[in-house]
Design an enzyme around this catalytic site. Structure first.
Site, short mmCIF file in Angstrom:
data_model
loop_
_atom_site.label_atom_id
_atom_site.label_comp_id
_atom_site.label_asym_id
_atom_site.label_seq_id
_atom_site.Cartn_x
_atom_site.Cartn_y
_atom_site.Cartn_z
N CYS A 1 -44.79 0.65 35.92
CA CYS A 1 -44.92 0.39 34.49
C CYS A 1 -43.84 1.18 33.75
O CYS A 1 -43.49 2.30 34.14
CB CYS A 1 -46.30 0.82 33.99
SG CYS A 1 -47.66 -0.15 34.67
N HIS B 1 -46.61 4.13 40.22
CA HIS B 1 -47.06 4.14 38.83
C HIS B 1 -45.99 4.80 37.98
O HIS B 1 -45.19 5.61 38.48
CB HIS B 1 -48.36 4.94 38.69
CG HIS B 1 -49.53 4.30 39.37
ND1 HIS B 1 -50.13 3.16 38.90
CD2 HIS B 1 -50.21 4.66 40.49
CE1 HIS B 1 -51.14 2.83 39.71
NE2 HIS B 1 -51.20 3.72 40.67
#
Length: 364
Positions: free
Chosen positions: A195, A153
């Site tokens: 991301c 992430h």
């Protein structure tokens, strides 16, 4: 006369084939320097199954490519394979109905030792800065090649780790600069799935460091999970979580089938960009390149080896196209699905609730 020509032609083909085989063996044996690889799954918990699955699958590519475990360093929390929610205990898969990719994976830095501090120490080859783990570090020299793959992430200027502090762009770049100043590698490739992953290198990674970085997304967009329940292609019914990430499975599955002595990093970028941006238009991110892009002309083999079973694989030019507008205009696509990494946990919880409701109704 015709009979003589046929025999001569067959003899010539035989000699040419032997020449090609010998040339390829010489190319393999004369590659200077050692390949070093660091694999990182920067998350934990079952709903993040995909990150460890990506890393385990990448490890299998490296082993099939001829790399030794002593030169492969793995960071993963290791709480997935034997998780009570895993319908295949002791097994991790990276695609629907896929093979086990967990078997044989080294457990270098797991659990509480899977930290940003240890990751940076490993890159620098600094054993004294390590806390726990196997003690393996990138002990590279000026002729060596380094490949780093990180799945996780992320947010602007950072990616997470399951334990301790997160990894920040400024700290990563500082360590990469130190590695470069120490003249302890020839060239380096860094693949990053997260991301906003572009923010880890954008405006920070300079060409003179001789590092080529590829990210799953720009500095301001999501990357996407793949092989998720309810989306095509979908995992088996007893899986409630996504099995892979779109950028990751794109480069891994490409590496799995191609002769990586022939395929360049730039060609792979074309494959991954096309699959990530075009094949999933409703769920797309822009695969980005940073640093020394001249390195993209090099064969992938230089960094991760190649599976000899793929020596006769024939590449098609259209596979490597990276012209999104042309592909969008001419592509005929199945309706497929991916899930934003930001929504993947919610997606997992939703399917978990649906399954529990179904079980309750079934037994009432």
């Amino acid at each position: 006369m015709n009979h003589f020509i046929l025999i001569a032609s067959l003899l010539l083909l035989f000699l040419l084939n032997n020449f090609v085989v010998e040339a390829r063996q010489i190319a393999k044996s004369t590659t200077t320097g050692t390949r070093w690889v660091v694999l990182v799954a920067g998350s934990n918990y079952y709903e993040n199954y995909r990150h460890q699955a990506d890393v385990c699958h990448a490890y299998q590519i490296l082993k099939n490519g001829g790399l030794k475990d002593e030169n492969i360093i793995v960071f993963m929390y290791d709480d997935i394979a034997f998780n009570v929610q895993n319908p295949r205990p002791g097994i991790i898969i990276n695609k629907p109905y896929g093979p086990d990719v967990y078997n044989g994976v080294p457990k270098d830095y797991t659990g509480e030792n899977c930290t940003a501090n240890n990751f940076l120490a490993v890159i620098l080859g600094n054993r004294t800065a390590l806390t726990g783990g196997s003690g393996k570090v990138v002990n590279s020299g000026p002729n060596d090649y380094i490949f780093i793959y990180y799945a996780d992430h992320g947010s602007a200027g950072m990616v997470t780790m399951p334990t301790g502090d997160d990894l920040y762009a400024k700290d990563l770049i500082e360590v990469l600069k130190k590695k470069h100043e120490a003249k302890s590698y020839k060239s380096m490739v860094f693949y990053l799935e997260a991301c906003e992953s572009g923010s880890m290198f954008d405006g920070l990674l300079t060409e003179d460091m001789n590092i080529y970085a590829v990210t799953a997304s720009t500095p301001a967009e999501s990357s996407y999970a793949m092989y998720c329940p309810g989306h095509y292609p979908s995992p088996e019914d007893d899986f409630e979580t996504c099995l892979g990430d779109l950028f990751s499975i794109s480069w891994i599955e490409d590496s799995e089938k191609h002769d990586l002595q022939k395929e360049t990093l730039q060609q792979q970028h074309g494959v991954v960009r096309r699959r990530t941006l075009v094949d999933y238009l409703d769920f797309s991110s822009h695969v980005m390149q940073y640093g020394n892009k001249e390195l993209s002309k090099e064969p992938i083999f230089s960094y991760i080896g190649t599976n000899p079973d793929n020596d006769n694989f024939t590449m098609k030019a259209e596979e490597f196209s990276s012209n999104p507008s042309a592909e969008i205009a001419h592509s005929s696509r199945l309706t497929r699905g991916a899930v934003s990494q930001r929504d993947a946990q919610l997606h997992y919880l939703w399917h978990r609730v649906i399954q529990l409701i179904f079980i309750k109704l079934l037994f009432n």
